[in-house]
Design an enzyme around this catalytic site. Structure first.
Site: not given
Length: 259
Positions: A82, A207, A235
């Site tokens: 991320s 996601d 995610h």
């Protein structure tokens, strides 16, 4: 001088730097660190201002990458999840000779939705910034819950992420705001076109923060990189699908070693 929290595990020949996402810390990797430490020398890092790396204020992406690079081994495989994917990418752009390979996980070179580009709507990120000043713990918890939505183990995955946050020092509102600003503003789509080092992008098919539509768009835009979309993952694929995730990392490393 501010001190970055850093832990080294394992005795593998290949060094692997692991960078966590927004609001979290290096404890998020504990679910896979035993397996990876049997193959690599792991470098677990709390990004500046997060977890145990407390003595930092908000930083730009470039400054954050530079600070991590100051502590990193001379050459390593870099894996970023991320927000950590942006930091690892920035490191690869700045000092490619020190990065043997790059793995981004549930990450995007441009998190914010733009024209013809899927992502998080800017007003959603602005909303999180506004809510941080009102109730930042609840805002972080809401953001964590979004990361596991749709997976078969969503509830326990969200609980694990929450424990990672609550069992370590919390970032300040200013640091969290700075991280959201990076997600809102940064766009590495063009700078990364010229990156020639081995590069794997891992996505979760469910996601909601980095849509799987990003994968084919970057396959075309970055033809030298490769992508893997893990079915039924969201995610945080290393939490929901640790076996498939670790296998992908190990296979990628073997491919690099084979030349």
């Amino acid at each position: 001088m501010s001190k970055l929290w850093w832990q080294t595990l394992g005795t593998g020949k290949e060094h692997l730097v692991l960078l966590h996402g927004w609001g979290l810390n290096a404890e998020v990797w504990r679910c896979i660190s035993d397996r990876l430490a049997s193959q690599f020398t792991l470098h677990l890092v709390d990004l500046p201002g997060y977890g145990r790396s407390q003595d930092y204020g908000p930083m730009t992406l470039a400054a954050m990458a530079e600070e991590v690079m100051r502590h990193a081994p001379p050459r390593a495989l870099w894996l970023g999840w991320s927000l950590g994917g942006l930091v690892a990418s920035q490191a690869a752009l700045t000092q490619p000779e020190r990065v043997s390979g790059l793995i981004s996980v549930a990450s995007s070179p441009c998190f914010s939705a733009r024209e013809a580009w899927p992502g998080i709507k800017p007003e959603v990120l602005s909303g999180f910034q506004q809510q941080l000043s009102e109730d930042f713990r609840r805002t972080v918890e809401r953001f964590l819950a979004l990361q596991t939505l749709g997976t078969e183990t969503a509830r326990q995955d969200a609980r694990r992420l929450k424990e990672v946050v609550l069992n370590q020092p919390m970032p300040t509102v200013e640091v969290l705001n700075g991280g959201l600003e990076i997600l809102k503003q940064e766009d590495l789509r063009e700078p990364m076109v010229d990156l020639t080092l081995p590069f794997l992008r891992i996505y979760g098919s469910l996601d909601g923060l980095v849509p799987r539509k990003v994968a084919p768009l970057l396959d075309e835009h970055w033809p030298r990189s490769e992508s893997l979309v893990l079915p039924k993952a969201a995610h945080a694929p290393f939490i929901s699908h640790p076996e498939a995730f670790c296998q992908a990392v190990e296979d990628f490393c073997r491919k690099i070693s084979a030349g």
